[in-house]
Design a protein around this motif. Structure first.
Motif: not given
Lengths: 328, 328
Positions: B176-190, B242-255
């Motif tokens: 519970g260290q960040d406000d991550m409520t914007a992330i959809p539940e299934t993505e949170q589970e992942a 290259d930051w842009n090339r490093i794959p990351k979950p889409d749900v993290l890009t809003g932070f």
């Protein structure tokens, strides 16, 4: 973690590694070569502060030495030639200066040198409480050799490779648990040393391996009562031990019998070997032992019967019901 | 200690062991066969309660699963085929019901089954405080293969085998260290699953081993910044990411970018692989990866220069000075 790196660097620089080490300390994993005609033997033992040792009775060097020695003893009990070791250590966050960790590694190295073992990796982590040290050892043994606990047969002779009772008596001395002032000082030191610096019986294990005979072999880490029981259960035989024949330090014989038995039968961390093998090999084992500088003491016989250990003592024969030294 | 015996018995009965296990659980040491043309690979990792995991964020099954998975990941980073494992566990004397230990072993077995690994031994001891679990793993790798950190060369392409940042983001979610409520539940589970049940990249490691090409390989256990730095130092090269090339979950890009970088560059326990290899093998690696069902993402290049890691991000190129996730 950067501390860990410093560590790894200091260890790497120090070690000259044998030819069998292809990739040693410092990568994700170690890579070692096998040997044709040999199997790999692997054992792991964990020692926890204030359970298996305490800073009151052991120096950091002793702790390191013993953590490896108990593992080498497991290799010896399989008749293996020791080769490599890996150290995983969980260090208390508070009150554990780096110097102390360094001294543990000194002790490890001391034990390793005797058998020409190479350090090939490790893990250093922190813990909030007690020191935990886990050592993994590897060795090799001829593919034809099987010195397991299930190899005993009725009629076998039972032997041990040295006196029993010194290590637990030494621990009692260190803890001041008995009035042992009657024991001369040099003898006291010998008992304490048996506890702090046990000598794994690699040569004795190799003797059985090289002879290629059928033998059940165990190292006496938890008292001969328990180790003999393990052989009895794995081999479905009755092990009969003769108290008078079990070698023990002379200085212990003045104590009450129950105390003597605590030390000799149930004492932990002895690290001599107990073996059962056919009487027809008795003569050859003795001859080879003499040549190799290994001691062999006959202490009993294997009989048919339910898996149990009997003790002949003071004219009586009784089945032992107590177990050996238990950390739990 | 008798509890340990029960344990060993219950484990013995459960396991069907492979042909390579000559002597398995229950004797002084395990004996296993080697394989001609292969070296032995061995790794050890220790996990401490409340340092590497907590009962708040991990079930006992998760703890067991992960304790083995992190070790399998070390084998993967050497290109090895996993074979055997040994578990040494220091169990708290108080407040740790045997059922919980049993569940840890269930988790270990789950991780083992995926790669067909056999349990060949172990040690169960008690501790006065935190649970400590040390897993030793062995594998084999072709004698011709050397996927070590010192194999990178200027001009190499740098790749990773999957998205980074999920595991540390999942841990933050659990805590519970960040406000991550914007992330959809299934993505949170992942994200949470990435933390609790990381998947070691054995197939990717084997891809490089089977190709037999020169490659520097590391598993990302402590964040790509640190793992790339290890390669840079061992190979004396500069790693440019290259930051842009490093794959990351889409749900993290809003932070915020600093938060994203915490997760993606410095997050611990990712267990993807990072590799550097010659561009001339790029096409073949991609083809083989597709056939094997392995993901390969190019994330940077190796350059001549001082051992360091540069990051290209938002039009700037900067040398990373922070280290990765540190337990100390």
């Amino acid at each position: 973690m950067d501390q860990e790196f410093e560590w790894i660097e200091s260890i790497k620089q120090k070690r000259k590694t044998g030819e069998s080490v292809i990739v040693g300390v410092g990568d994700d994993a170690a890579i070692v070569s096998g040997v044709a005609g040999f199997y790999d033997v692997i054992a792991v033992d964990t020692m926890v502060e204030d359970i298996h040792f305490s800073s009151v009775t052991m120096t950091p060097e002793d702790i390191g030495y013993k953590a490896l020695a108990v593992n080498i003893s497991d290799l010896a009990a399989m008749g293996a030639i020791p080769r490599h070791y890996i150290v995983s250590i969980a260090i208390p966050k508070k009150g554990w200066p780096q110097e102390k960790t360094r001294r543990i590694y000194e002790g490890l190295e001391e034990a390793a040198e005797k058998d020409g073992m190479d350090l090939i990796g490790g893990d250093t982590v922190s813990t909030s409480d007690k020191l935990v040290i886990t050592v993994t050892v590897t060795g090799i043994v001829e593919t034809s050799v099987r010195l397991t606990r299930d190899q005993a047969e009725p009629g076998d002779v039972i032997v041990v490779t040295g006196p029993l009772g010194s290590s637990p008596a030494g621990l009692d001395l260190l803890l001041g648990q008995d009035d042992m002032t009657a024991i001369p000082e040099t003898e006291q030191e010998a008992l304490v040393k048996a506890h702090q610096r046990p000598v794994p019986q690699v040569k004795a294990g190799r003797l059985f391996a090289e002879m290629g005979i059928r033998a059940a072999l165990n190292d006496i880490s938890d008292g001969i009562a328990r180790e003999a029981k393990e052989i009895a259960e794995a081999s479905s035989v009755r092990m009969v031990l003769d108290w008078n024949r079990i070698p023990k330090p002379d200085v212990l014989t003045g104590f009450p019998m129950s105390k003597q038995q605590d030390w000799v039968l149930y004492g932990g961390e002895e690290f001599q070997l107990v073996a059962a093998f056919s009487r027809e090999h008795w003569r050859e084992v003795c001859l080879r032992a003499q040549t190799a500088g290994v001691s062999i003491f006959p202490v009993g016989m294997v009989e048919q019967g339910d898996a149990a250990v009997d003790l002949i003592c003071e004219g009586k024969r009784e089945t032992l019901t107590r177990s050996g030294y238990a950390h739990f």
